[in-house]
Design a protein around this motif. Structure first.
Motif, PDB file in Angstrom:
ATOM      1  N   SER A  58       1.561 -12.590  -8.094  1.00  0.00           N
ATOM      2  CA  SER A  58       0.244 -12.230  -7.659  1.00  0.00           C
ATOM      3  C   SER A  58      -0.205 -10.879  -7.607  1.00  0.00           C
ATOM      4  CB  SER A  58       0.480 -12.747  -6.061  1.00  0.00           C
ATOM      5  OG  SER A  58       1.257 -11.588  -5.525  1.00  0.00           O
ATOM      6  N   GLY A  59       0.716  -9.904  -8.187  1.00  0.00           N
ATOM      7  CA  GLY A  59       0.293  -8.758  -8.475  1.00  0.00           C
ATOM      8  C   GLY A  59       0.270  -7.631  -7.152  1.00  0.00           C
ATOM      9  N   GLN A  60       0.714  -8.375  -6.064  1.00  0.00           N
ATOM     10  CA  GLN A  60       0.808  -7.806  -4.690  1.00  0.00           C
ATOM     11  C   GLN A  60       1.899  -6.886  -4.460  1.00  0.00           C
ATOM     12  OE1 GLN A  60       0.989 -10.292  -1.249  1.00  0.00           O
ATOM     13  NE2 GLN A  60       0.727  -8.862   0.415  1.00  0.00           N
ATOM     14  N   CYS A  61       1.666  -5.705  -3.953  1.00  0.00           N
ATOM     15  CA  CYS A  61       2.795  -4.809  -3.559  1.00  0.00           C
ATOM     16  C   CYS A  61       3.082  -5.188  -2.183  1.00  0.00           C
ATOM     17  CB  CYS A  61       2.273  -3.310  -3.531  1.00  0.00           C
ATOM     18  SG  CYS A  61       3.769  -1.916  -3.044  1.00  0.00           S
ATOM     19  N   LEU A  62       4.497  -5.582  -2.199  1.00  0.00           N
ATOM     20  CA  LEU A  62       5.186  -6.210  -0.897  1.00  0.00           C
ATOM     21  C   LEU A  62       5.565  -5.071   0.321  1.00  0.00           C
ATOM     22  CD1 LEU A  62       7.153  -9.191  -2.330  1.00  0.00           C
ATOM     23  CD2 LEU A  62       4.852  -9.154  -1.329  1.00  0.00           C
ATOM     24  N   SER A  63       6.089  -3.809  -0.572  1.00  0.00           N
ATOM     25  CA  SER A  63       6.637  -2.789   0.358  1.00  0.00           C
ATOM     26  C   SER A  63       6.650  -1.595  -0.508  1.00  0.00           C
ATOM     27  CB  SER A  63       7.996  -3.142   0.940  1.00  0.00           C
ATOM     28  OG  SER A  63       9.033  -3.032  -0.125  1.00  0.00           O
ATOM     29  N   THR A  64       6.420  -0.352   0.434  1.00  0.00           N
ATOM     30  CA  THR A  64       6.185   1.114  -0.435  1.00  0.00           C
ATOM     31  C   THR A  64       7.022   2.057   0.554  1.00  0.00           C
ATOM     32  OG1 THR A  64       4.141   0.771  -1.186  1.00  0.00           O
ATOM     33  CG2 THR A  64       4.886   2.663  -1.028  1.00  0.00           C
ATOM     34  N   ALA A  65       7.880   2.577   0.032  1.00  0.00           N
ATOM     35  CA  ALA A  65       8.448   3.770   0.679  1.00  0.00           C
ATOM     36  C   ALA A  65       8.097   5.016  -0.248  1.00  0.00           C
ATOM     37  CB  ALA A  65      10.191   3.572   0.715  1.00  0.00           C
ATOM     38  N   LYS A  66       7.954   6.147   0.482  1.00  0.00           N
ATOM     39  CA  LYS A  66       7.875   7.335  -0.280  1.00  0.00           C
ATOM     40  C   LYS A  66       8.734   8.370   0.202  1.00  0.00           C
ATOM     41  CE  LYS A  66       4.988  10.424  -2.487  1.00  0.00           C
ATOM     42  NZ  LYS A  66       6.103  11.600  -2.514  1.00  0.00           N
ATOM     43  N   GLU A  67       9.722   8.686  -0.849  1.00  0.00           N
ATOM     44  CA  GLU A  67      10.707   9.527  -0.676  1.00  0.00           C
ATOM     45  C   GLU A  67      10.286  11.087  -0.970  1.00  0.00           C
ATOM     46  OE1 GLU A  67      14.211   8.205  -2.876  1.00  0.00           O
ATOM     47  OE2 GLU A  67      14.224   6.334  -1.520  1.00  0.00           O
ATOM     48  N   PRO A  68      10.856  12.164  -0.418  1.00  0.00           N
ATOM     49  CA  PRO A  68      10.383  13.409  -0.652  1.00  0.00           C
ATOM     50  C   PRO A  68      11.092  14.222  -1.884  1.00  0.00           C
ATOM     51  CG  PRO A  68      11.906  13.430   1.126  1.00  0.00           C
ATOM     52  CD  PRO A  68      11.625  12.073   0.686  1.00  0.00           C
ATOM     53  N   ARG A  69      11.212  13.438  -2.877  1.00  0.00           N
ATOM     54  CA  ARG A  69      11.789  13.829  -4.223  1.00  0.00           C
ATOM     55  C   ARG A  69      11.219  13.154  -5.151  1.00  0.00           C
ATOM     56  NH1 ARG A  69      17.795  10.981  -3.239  1.00  0.00           N
ATOM     57  NH2 ARG A  69      16.735   8.877  -2.946  1.00  0.00           N
ATOM     58  N   GLN A  70      11.831  13.457  -6.530  1.00  0.00           N
ATOM     59  CA  GLN A  70      11.636  12.165  -7.847  1.00  0.00           C
ATOM     60  C   GLN A  70      12.706  11.188  -7.599  1.00  0.00           C
ATOM     61  OE1 GLN A  70      11.962  15.063 -10.957  1.00  0.00           O
ATOM     62  NE2 GLN A  70       9.865  15.406 -11.143  1.00  0.00           N
TER      63      GLN A  70
END
Length: 279
Positions: A58-70
Motif C-alpha cells: 500500500s506504500g503506507q508508513c505504519l510507524s515512525t521513530a526519530k532517534e537523536p543520531r544517525q
C-alpha cells in the motif's frame, strides 16, 4: 522495491520525512513472517535518525521513530517480534513490533575496568537464530559485543574485527560467527560462537579488497565484498578458495544480500546488480 529479477520497480516508499531530509537510507530489511495477504512489512533506517516500518503493497508508513543520531544498522529477531537499531552513538535500542515502542536500551557501563559495550559507532547487528534475547554487534571500536536483553550491558566480547558495514553474521547452527573488516590484512575471519576464539583467517584473494559486507552463502559458501578493487567474491567453505568473483564495479560494494535460491544482490554507486552463478 524491485522485482526479484530487477526487471521493474514495483513500489516507491517515501513520505514527508524522507523527502524533506533526503539523507541516505542505511538499512532495508523485510520483517520475517510478514509475507501474508496483508502485505510485506519493511524496516528502513536513515542517516537522519528516522526508523520506519512500511506496508509495502500500500506504500503506507505504519510507524515512525526519530532517534537523536544517525541510525546505521538494524536487525529483526527470527520471528519478527522485536528489532534493534544502532548507529553513531554507543547505544542499541530494541523495539517491540506489537506496541511500536522502545522496549530496551543496551549500552556500556561507566566502568573503566570492563569492556561491556561499544565506545564508538556501531555498523552491524544480528540476533541469534531462534533466540529473541541474544544478539551481536560490531563497529569501529574493533570489538564484537555479545548482548542478552535480560542484561543492560554486554556479557562478553571478541576483540579484533573492525566493521564498517553490514559484515557480521551467525551461521544457521549458531556455532560460528563470520566477520568482514575494512582493512587490508585479516579482513575475513571465522570465530567460534561459544568460546569467542578465532577459528580461521580466510586467505585474501589475489585482488585486494577491504570489506564492507560479508554473508554466509547457504551452507557451502561465503560471500564477501567491499572496495579497493570494488570486488565481490564467493569462497567455498571446505577449501576456503575463491570460486567466483566480480571485479571493478563502478564504486565500492556497500551492501549485499542473498535470496533462498542463492541469487546474489549487490549495490554499487546508484545501481543494484543481480549476480547468478555461471553455468
Amino acid at each position: 522495491v524491485y522485482k526479484g529479477d530487477l526487471s521493474a520497480c514495483l513500489y516507491n516508499l517515501s513520505d514527508k520525512d524522507t523527502e524533506t531530509l533526503p539523507l541516505p537510507c542505511t538499512t532495508v530489511q523485510f520483517r520475517p513472517n510478514s509475507n501474508n495477504r496483508a502485505g510485506y512489512h519493511l524496516l528502513t533506517t536513515y542517516a537522519t535518525g528516522f526508523v520506519k516500518i512500511w506496508h509495502v503493497t500500500s506504500g503506507q508508513c505504519l510507524s515512525t521513530a526519530k532517534e537523536p543520531r544517525q541510525v546505521l544498522c538494524a536487525s529483526y529477531t527470527y520471528d519478527g517480534s522485536l528489532y534493534a537499531t544502532a548507529g553513531s552513538d554507543m547505544e542499541i535500542h530494541v523495539y517491540d513490533c506489537s506496541t511500536k515502542q522502545k522496549a530496551h536500551t543496551c549500552e556500556a557501563s561507566y566502568s573503566k575496568l570492563s569492556m561491556d559495550g561499544h565506545v564508538y559507532r556501531i555498523f552491524s547487528l544480528q540476533f541469534k537464530n531462534h533466540d529473541r534475547s541474544t544478539f551481536l554487534s560490531g563497529g569501529w571500536d574493533n570489538t564484537i559485543q555479545f548482548w542478552d536483553l535480560r542484561e543492560k550491558h554486554s556479557v562478553r566480547y571478541i576483540y579484533g574485527p573492525h566493521l564498517c558495514g553490514d559484515s557480521l553474521r551467525i551461521d544457521s547452527s549458531n556455532k560460528k560467527i563470520l566477520t568482514g573488516s575494512w582493512r587490508k590484512d585479516k579482513a575475513l575471519q571465522i570465530w567460534d560462537y561459544n568460546t569467542g576464539g578465532l577459528l580461521l583467517d580466510v586467505d585474501p584473494d589475489s585482488y585486494p579488497c577491504q570489506l564492507y559486507c560479508a554473508n554466509w552463502l547457504g551452507n557451502d559458501c561465503i560471500l564477501a565484498a567491499g572496495n579497493d578493487r570494488n570486488m565481490a567474491r564467493v569462497i567455498h567453505r571446505s577449501s576456503m578458495q575463491t570460486t567466483g568473483r566480480v571485479l571493478n564495479m563502478p564504486g565500492g560494494i556497500y551492501t549485499s544480500d542473498i535470496d533462498c535460491n542463492g541469487i546474489i544482490a549487490l549495490s554499487s554507486k546508484r545501481n543494484i546488480y543481480r549476480v547468478e552463478k555461471s553455468k
